[in-house]
Structure formats: structure tokens, C-alpha cells
Design an enzyme around this catalytic site. Structure first.
Site, mmCIF file in Angstrom:
data_model
loop_
_atom_site.group_PDB
_atom_site.id
_atom_site.type_symbol
_atom_site.label_atom_id
_atom_site.label_comp_id
_atom_site.label_asym_id
_atom_site.label_seq_id
_atom_site.Cartn_x
_atom_site.Cartn_y
_atom_site.Cartn_z
ATOM 1 N N ARG A 195 49.556 13.617 51.142
ATOM 2 C CA ARG A 195 49.312 12.258 51.653
ATOM 3 C C ARG A 195 49.011 11.299 50.500
ATOM 4 O O ARG A 195 48.125 10.450 50.587
ATOM 5 C CB ARG A 195 48.147 12.223 52.656
ATOM 6 N N GLU A 248 42.615 8.641 55.041
ATOM 7 C CA GLU A 248 44.068 8.658 54.850
ATOM 8 C C GLU A 248 44.602 7.250 55.132
ATOM 9 O O GLU A 248 45.570 6.796 54.532
ATOM 10 C CB GLU A 248 44.677 9.673 55.839
ATOM 11 N N SER A 296 45.717 10.493 62.080
ATOM 12 C CA SER A 296 44.593 11.110 61.354
ATOM 13 C C SER A 296 43.910 10.057 60.487
ATOM 14 O O SER A 296 44.569 9.419 59.651
ATOM 15 C CB SER A 296 45.096 12.213 60.431
#
Ligand code: FAD
Length: 337
Positions: free
Chosen positions: A164, A333, A238
Site C-alpha cells: 500500500r 492507509e 480499510s
């Protein structure tokens, strides 16, 4: 350039946050993008680049200019018996592109079905799901360098993809606007079915052998069961990354909490942020108009009229509890605006 003033961003972010942009415009070509960036520079306006708004938390009204990248086009540029290089403009919807590739028999991104957002944002955090990341099919990208106004090309190495993560979230942050991404897709795909319940679910859905369509539909089915739909309840998927901790630290926690399952990566162990959040007592917790999803603790939600600053405060409170209980720092994130 069509410029709008004081525009609500509610329909432009999947949290559904009703924050305003001082100026807002959409660009449909690289030339228009360069012209718009030049205008913003001349007027000393800070700029924010927007795709589908599915990975941002807007914490307040935005001073300056929000540019929505709406450049369209999918162009195969080279084809052999086994592969195709396909160049996709940044404003194309990611899932529509995945569906297009599946319909053409081009494999490699079927596991990334149903990820919201645009193609241009996909390299920013090296989107990934079910054992595949875009770095696996990435060839190159074209971007405008905001510091020079020139177009530049990045290969996979210079994107420095990680979990990520990429150069565009680190040293290259806020400097480059991605206009197009070229992918190397396969006409003889090797299916990735080993992650989670993919293979089992595919058989349950009645598919005997994997095909691009079967895998794509299986992934969509799994995601629809697991993740809240932003059109029904505001969220950005997320919220935190899964942290990687030292083996000794992992073993200490595992001794006290046998339900913890980690995965070795490099010289550490990656552990599920969802587990940490749940163990810290946050699963399903509601704070007025915002909260933590009842089934998926990694997902923060806006129940309707929540504010960005409430979600920010909630996320910081979660980080604090997790740190106090486990001495682990959770990293968002989602990009904070
Ligand atoms: C329900 C849900 C499920 C999700 N599941 C996953 C998943 O499985 N895997 C995963 O990796 N992600 C997932 N995400 C996160 C999100 O879909 C991805 O990060 C996606 O790539 C974001 O695309 P976007 O166009 O919406 O980006 P935005 O939210 O608009 O922007 C994200 C960041 O990229 C920058 N940016 C956007 N476009 C450009 C551009 N053209 N050039 C330069 N910078 C740009 C923005 O400034 C911002 O900082 C999920 C999100 C939701 C809501």
C-alpha cells in the site's frame, strides 16, 4: 477551464463528507491539466488532485483548487501471442477497466475486481487484494511533474512500489499528477486462487475450472459479503495498514493472545490491524454520527452527517488505544486531506 467556486465534495468522496472546496474543476486531457496547474500556480493556490475519492478523509473545507482527473481512454499499444500492453487514462474507473480486460481475455487484474476508484490513483498505494497488487502487472506510467510542468514517464522500479505504498506517497508526494498507466496483461493467465477462500468460493458458485470471468465474479461475490458498500454507508475501505512488527514482539503478544495470526514478511511479521482494533474494544463502536463497522473493524464509517474531523478524532483514538495495549503504531492507509 471551467472553474466552480465553493463546491461541496459530498458526492466526490466515498465517506460522503460534506466539506467544500474553495475552487473545483475537472480536467479531461493532460494539456488541460497543465493549463489548470499553471493557473493555480499563478494565483498562488494550493492544489489537491482527486480521483474517485475512495481513499481520502477530508478533515475540513479545502482552501485552494481541487482538480478532478477525468482523462478517459483505453488503448492497446502492443500485442503478442501471450501478452498485451494496454495504456489506460487516469480518469477511467478501475473496476470498469478490470471488467473490460476480462471481456477481452486479458488476465492479471481479475483479483482486483470491485476496488473503487480510478486507474490514475491505483499506483499511488499500489492497490492490492486477494494476493495480487498492481505492481505485478505494471509497465509504466505518464505523469505531469508539478514542479516543472513537464510530462515524465516512470517505470516500475522508479515507482518504488511497496505494501500500500509507492514513491508517490513518499518522496514524490503531491508532486506528480498521473495521466495514464500502462499495464502488461496476459493472454495465458496464471490464476491466483490460494488467498483466503477464493478457490473454495469459486467452486461454491458452481465454477469447476478457473476462468477470468469465474475468478472476477468470485472476487466480487466475496467482497460484497465482506465490505460495506459506500453507496449505502460512507466509508473508505480499510482505514489502516496492517502493521509489520518484530518477531520477538509478535511472539510476546501471541503468548498472551493465541487467536493472533501473523504472516512472515521480510524480517518481520505482518499482523491484521482489524484484530488489534477488535482486541482494543473498538469493533462496532459508534460515536454519534461516525463509528467502527460492526463486522469489519478496519473500516471506519460515516452514518450520514458525520464530519471529517470526527472521523479523524476517532481514528486517532483507535491508534492511541492500540498503542497503549500492544505498543504498535497503526498507520493510516487513507490519505488525510
Ligand atoms: C469499499 C472500499 C474498498 C476498498 N478496497 C481496497 C482494496 O481491496 N485494495 C486497495 O488497495 N484499496 C482499496 N480501497 C481503497 C481505494 O479504492 C484505492 O486506494 C483507490 O486506488 C483509490 O482511488 P481513487 O481514485 O478513489 O483515489 P482518491 O481517493 O481520489 O485519491 C487517493 C489519493 O491519490 C491521489 N490521486 C488520485 N488520483 C491521482 C492522480 N491521477 N495523480 C496523482 N495523484 C492522484 C489523491 O490526491 C489522494 O491522495 C477501497 C476503498 C473502498 C471505499
Amino acid at each position: 477551464m471551467q472553474l466552480e467556486k465553493n463546491v461541496s465534495l459530498k458526492s466526490f468522496n466515498t465517506f460522503g463528507l460534506d466539506q467544500h472546496a474553495e475552487f473545483f474543476t475537472e480536467v479531461s486531457s493532460a494539456a488541460e491539466l497543465i493549463e489548470t496547474l499553471t493557473w493555480a500556480d499563478e494565483n498562488n493556490l494550493p492544489v489537491k488532485i482527486l480521483g474517485g475519492g475512495s481513499n481520502i478523509l477530508i478533515t475540513g473545507d479545502i482552501r485552494g483548487l481541487v482538480i478532478k482527473v477525468n482523462i478517459k481512454g483505453i488503448t492497446p499499444i502492443e500485442e503478442t501471442d501471450t501478452n498485451v500492453l494496454v495504456k489506460v487514462a487516469a480518469g477511467e474507473n478501475w473496476h470498469d477497466f478490470v471488467q473490460f480486460a476480462i471481456s477481452k481475455g486479458w488476465g492479471g487484474i481479475e483479483n482486483l475486481s470491485l476496488i473503487p476508484g480510478t486507474v490514475g490513483a491505483a499506483p499511488i498505494q499500489n492497490i492490492g487484494a486477494y494476493g495480487v497488487e498492481i505492481k505485478d502487472v505494471f509497465q509504466s506510467l505518464e505523469a505531469v511533474d508539478r514542479s516543472t510542468g513537464r510530462q515524465v514517464v516512470f517505470d516500475g522500479h522508479s515507482c518504488r512500489f511497496g505494501y500500500r505504498d509507492s514513491f508517490f506517497k513518499q518522496d514524490g508526494r503531491d508532486r506528480f499528477v498521473i495521466c495514464a498507466v500502462t499495464f502488461r496483461l496476459s493472454k495465458t493467465p496464471a490464476f491466483q486462487l490460494s488467498y483466503g477462500t477464493v478457490e473454495e468460493t469459486m467452486h461454491e458458485l458452481g465454477y469447476v475450472e478457473p476462468t477470468l470471468k469465474a475468478v472476477g465474479e468470485t472476487i466480487c461475490f466475496i467482497r460484497q459479503q465482506k465490505l460495506p458498500d459506500p453507496s449505502k454507508i460512507g466509508n473508505a475501505g480499510s482505514f489502516f495498514k496492517n502493521p509489520v512488527i518484530e518477531k520477538t514482539h509478535y511472539e510476546k503478544i501471541k503468548n498472551e493472545h493465541p487467536t493472533l495470526h501473523g504472516f512472515p514478511v521480510g524480517d518481520g511479521i505482518k499482523i491484521p490491524a482489524a484484530w488489534l482494533i477488535e482486541q482494543s474494544g473498538w469493533k462496532g463502536k459508534r460515536w454519534g454520527t461516525v463509528g467502527v463497522h460492526e463486522r469489519q473493524p478496519l473500516v471506519l464509517v460515516n452514518y450520514g452527517s458525520g464530519k471529517g474531523r470526527d472521523l479523524l478524532y476517532l481514528s486517532q483514538s483507535i491508534q492511541k488505544s492500540v498503542f497503549e495495549k500492544f505498543q504498535i503504531s497503526l498507520e493510516p492507509e487513507v490519505n488525510l486531506w
